[in-house]
Scaffold this active site. Structure first.
Site, PDB file in Angstrom:
ATOM      1  N   HIS A  36       6.227   6.441  21.256  1.00 49.77           N
ATOM      2  CA  HIS A  36       5.919   4.786  20.997  1.00 49.77           C
ATOM      3  C   HIS A  36       4.401   4.700  20.747  1.00 49.77           C
ATOM      4  O   HIS A  36       3.921   3.693  20.246  1.00 49.77           O
ATOM      5  CB  HIS A  36       6.427   4.000  22.295  1.00 49.77           C
ATOM      6  CG  HIS A  36       5.614   4.271  23.640  1.00 49.77           C
ATOM      7  ND1 HIS A  36       5.720   5.578  24.188  1.00 49.77           N
ATOM      8  CD2 HIS A  36       4.727   3.729  24.295  1.00 49.77           C
ATOM      9  CE1 HIS A  36       5.013   5.471  25.337  1.00 49.77           C
ATOM     10  NE2 HIS A  36       4.439   4.423  25.270  1.00 49.77           N
ATOM     11  N   LYS A  40      -2.212   6.440  19.081  1.00 49.83           N
ATOM     12  CA  LYS A  40      -3.337   6.709  20.158  1.00 49.83           C
ATOM     13  C   LYS A  40      -3.749   7.842  20.157  1.00 49.83           C
ATOM     14  O   LYS A  40      -3.139   9.065  19.551  1.00 49.83           O
ATOM     15  CB  LYS A  40      -2.601   6.274  21.467  1.00 49.83           C
ATOM     16  CG  LYS A  40      -2.483   5.107  21.911  1.00 49.83           C
ATOM     17  CD  LYS A  40      -2.208   4.786  23.221  1.00 49.83           C
ATOM     18  CE  LYS A  40      -3.233   5.096  24.399  1.00 49.83           C
ATOM     19  NZ  LYS A  40      -2.860   5.004  25.689  1.00 49.83           N
TER      20      LYS A  40
END
Length: 69
Positions: A36, A40
């Site tokens: 998810h 990042k």
């Protein structure tokens, strides 16, 4: 129950297990994937906490082994 409550409960359970049964998973392999948060750069705090518990349980795994999918 919401997802956040389940995540917190799972983290707590892993930490308790790591404290009570250190080394119990020695010799096993581990795969952690953050699906998810693929964009990042850093590994999430949740993944770091889970990995830390598994390390205490004897699993050899480093934070930089977490693929971002």
């Amino acid at each position: 129950m919401g997802k956040q409550v389940l995540v917190v409960a799972f983290q707590a359970a892993m930490e308790i297990m790591a404290e009570q049964f250190p080394g119990a998973f020695a010799g096993y392999t581990l795969q952690v994937m953050e699906s998810h948060q693929a964009s990042k750069q850093d590994t999430s705090g949740t993944a770091k906490a889970i990995i830390s518990s598994f390390q205490k349980l004897g699993v050899s795994f480093e934070m930089d082994q977490v693929p971002k999918a």
